[in-house]
Motif scaffolding. Structure first.
Motif, PDB file in Angstrom:
ATOM      1  N   TYR A  41       4.024  -4.391   3.108  1.00  0.00           N
ATOM      2  CA  TYR A  41       4.279  -3.081   2.408  1.00  0.00           C
ATOM      3  C   TYR A  41       5.006  -2.385   2.615  1.00  0.00           C
ATOM      4  O   TYR A  41       5.844  -2.004   2.060  1.00  0.00           O
ATOM      5  N   ILE A  42       5.401  -2.058   4.081  1.00  0.00           N
ATOM      6  CA  ILE A  42       6.286  -1.389   4.739  1.00  0.00           C
ATOM      7  C   ILE A  42       7.678  -1.980   4.261  1.00  0.00           C
ATOM      8  O   ILE A  42       8.696  -1.419   3.878  1.00  0.00           O
ATOM      9  N   GLU A  43       7.714  -3.222   4.476  1.00  0.00           N
ATOM     10  CA  GLU A  43       9.111  -3.793   4.504  1.00  0.00           C
ATOM     11  C   GLU A  43       9.646  -3.990   2.862  1.00  0.00           C
ATOM     12  O   GLU A  43      10.710  -3.689   2.566  1.00  0.00           O
ATOM     13  N   GLU A  92      -0.972  -0.402  -3.685  1.00  0.00           N
ATOM     14  CA  GLU A  92      -1.301  -0.424  -2.320  1.00  0.00           C
ATOM     15  C   GLU A  92       0.182   0.525  -1.609  1.00  0.00           C
ATOM     16  O   GLU A  92      -0.328   1.438  -0.827  1.00  0.00           O
ATOM     17  N   ARG A  93       1.119   0.411  -2.281  1.00  0.00           N
ATOM     18  CA  ARG A  93       2.332   1.072  -1.867  1.00  0.00           C
ATOM     19  C   ARG A  93       2.275   2.579  -2.344  1.00  0.00           C
ATOM     20  O   ARG A  93       2.761   3.384  -1.797  1.00  0.00           O
ATOM     21  N   ARG A  94       1.537   2.902  -3.509  1.00  0.00           N
ATOM     22  CA  ARG A  94       1.670   4.053  -3.973  1.00  0.00           C
ATOM     23  C   ARG A  94       0.709   4.789  -3.061  1.00  0.00           C
ATOM     24  O   ARG A  94       0.721   5.880  -2.486  1.00  0.00           O
ATOM     25  N   LYS A  95      -0.569   4.050  -2.637  1.00  0.00           N
ATOM     26  CA  LYS A  95      -1.498   4.850  -1.490  1.00  0.00           C
ATOM     27  C   LYS A  95      -0.758   5.136  -0.269  1.00  0.00           C
ATOM     28  O   LYS A  95      -0.820   6.170   0.267  1.00  0.00           O
ATOM     29  N   MET A  96       0.031   4.066   0.017  1.00  0.00           N
ATOM     30  CA  MET A  96       0.822   4.171   1.344  1.00  0.00           C
ATOM     31  C   MET A  96       2.112   5.467   1.261  1.00  0.00           C
ATOM     32  O   MET A  96       1.944   6.326   2.055  1.00  0.00           O
ATOM     33  N   MET A  97       2.565   5.504   0.226  1.00  0.00           N
ATOM     34  CA  MET A  97       3.535   6.763   0.169  1.00  0.00           C
ATOM     35  C   MET A  97       2.779   8.078   0.176  1.00  0.00           C
ATOM     36  O   MET A  97       3.375   9.106   0.653  1.00  0.00           O
ATOM     37  N   ALA A  98       1.568   8.222  -0.456  1.00  0.00           N
ATOM     38  CA  ALA A  98       1.071   9.341  -0.714  1.00  0.00           C
ATOM     39  C   ALA A  98       0.570   9.563   0.760  1.00  0.00           C
ATOM     40  O   ALA A  98       0.533  10.907   0.932  1.00  0.00           O
ATOM     41  N   ALA A  99      -0.271   8.622   1.305  1.00  0.00           N
ATOM     42  CA  ALA A  99      -0.728   9.047   2.785  1.00  0.00           C
ATOM     43  C   ALA A  99       0.419   9.245   3.717  1.00  0.00           C
ATOM     44  O   ALA A  99       0.327  10.314   4.495  1.00  0.00           O
TER      45      ALA A  99
END
Length: 406
Positions: free
Chosen positions: A352-354, A377-384
């Motif tokens: 996800y990060i890469e 999943e990336r939307r959740k990651m960026m919000a977190a």
């Protein structure tokens, strides 16, 4: 009688061209306008031909006789000196057309269609500054490993070892292209493996410890420079794109209601379109800035012209103005910051990060992920990530990063 320099100088033009014979087919043609041309008359296969040997006095009497004697030796060997001259000229023109610079520019023009503009311009500048002055006029098929090493060693001698390696790599690419297009038979750059000093590995300065990140975020919130630069600084950690992608952002690429930024392929290093989900904090910064720059093309316009994006050094200068030295934080440092903390503190999946870093990521079947891969999943990651940065700004009890074993 053979000619003499005195006889030539004393000869006066007439109404018609005059032929002043010297012997062996050589004569000086004296034209009514005063010009003097050396000519050699000879026969091949029973046909009379003429060969020009230059003009007097640029070509003196002795030089003209030497050229005549060389031409007659060719005739004795069964070679037509006129045809031999044409062949030599054609070969010279072909060699000039296949010079290192000509082939390099052709290679660059073909490759630059797949590169971002900044990358393409940097490669051409390297070639123009460090290669063409020494190898540009050389037929590419004749370039030797010794010449190539001498060229790149000039760069080493000024202390730019990393640049020397890059120039050698570019030259190798040009030479491989020459082989592929039939202009060369081998690549001398391959013989120079290990010939240059090794590059000392250095990492771009980045702040990755949570407590220090909090201090940086507070400093950016208190930045007292221009609003455009301040917003670029505040947005940089939230989107962690490459500095060039950030400074060249255009309002047409943003969907603030949909909370996403669509970066077109031509602006990306990998020449693939990239989608950046925007956390509410990022959208808020952009809406604030839209009131100032939203009527123009660029999100972060130059202070000198709204028709150009902010300079390469704007974010760096902002960091320096806040007191962060070159060995503490860089524009690229926001990417290292996000990559480290998302993995080691927030424990998001590395792919996800890469993918969000716009690195080349493949699925289990070896296929490249498209721009919308793992988007939810990336939307959740960026919000977190944005929420975590907010907690760091509060400067509470921050747990330092614990390095993974190994």
């Amino acid at each position: 009688m053979p000619l003499s320099d005195t006889a030539i100088r004393n000869a006066k033009p007439a109404d018609k061209p005059q032929k002043l014979a010297d012997g062996g087919g050589l004569y000086l043609l004296l034209n009514p306008n005063g010009s003097r041309w050396w000519r050699l008359k000879y026969r091949v296969g029973g046909k009379e031909k003429l060969l020009s040997l230059g003009t007097y006095p640029d070509t003196g009497l002795k030089d003209a006789r030497d050229k005549r004697d060389a031409a007659r030796k060719l005739l004795a060997a069964g070679v037509d000196p006129g045809e031999q001259r044409k062949a030599s000229k054609a070969a010279g023109e072909e060699r000039a057309a296949n010079s290192f610079e000509v082939v390099a520019r052709e290679w660059h023009a073909k490759q630059s269609a797949t590169w971002v503009e900044l990358h393409a311009s940097r490669i051409m500048l390297r070639l123009e500054n460090d290669v063409f002055p020494w190898l540009g006029s050389r037929p590419i098929a004749d370039v030797t490993a010794k010449e190539l090493l001498a060229t790149v060693n000039r760069i080493v001698d000024r202390g730019a070892v990393e640049s020397a390696h890059r120039v050698l790599q570019n030259c190798g690419q040009v030479l491989r292209y020459a082989i592929a297009t039939g202009r060369a038979e081998r690549n001398p750059a391959a013989d120079l493996r290990g010939a240059l000093p090794p590059v000392k590995q250095t990492h771009l300065a980045a702040i990755i410890e949570p407590a220090a990140i909090g201090g940086l975020l507070r400093a950016m919130d208190g930045y007292n420079g221009s609003l455009v630069t301040k917003c670029a600084l505040r947005l940089a950690p939230l989107v962690f794109v490459r500095p060039g992608e950030l400074r060249q952002a255009e309002w047409a690429e943003f969907d603030l209601d949909g909370a996403q930024w669509n970066i077109p392929a031509e602006k990306m290093k990998m020449r693939e379109p990239h989608l950046v989900p925007l956390a509410p904090q990022a959208v808020a910064i952009l809406r604030e800035l839209h009131a100032l720059t939203g009527r123009g093309r660029y999100v972060f316009p130059s202070g000198r012209s709204s028709q150009r994006p902010m300079s390469n050094n704007a974010v760096l200068s902002g960091l320096r103005r806040m007191g962060y030295a070159t060995d503490e934080m860089s524009g690229h440092g926001f990417r290292a910051m996000a990559r480290t903390v998302l993995d080691e503190v927030l424990h998001f999946r590395p792919d996800y990060i890469e993918h969000q870093l716009a690195h080349a990521v493949k699925d289990p079947n070896g296929r490249a992920y498209n721009r919308t891969a793992h988007l939810a999943e990336r939307r959740k990651m960026m919000a977190a990530w944005a929420n975590y940065l907010d907690t760091l700004k509060v400067a509470g009890n921050v747990v330092p990063i614990k390095r993974k074993a190994g």
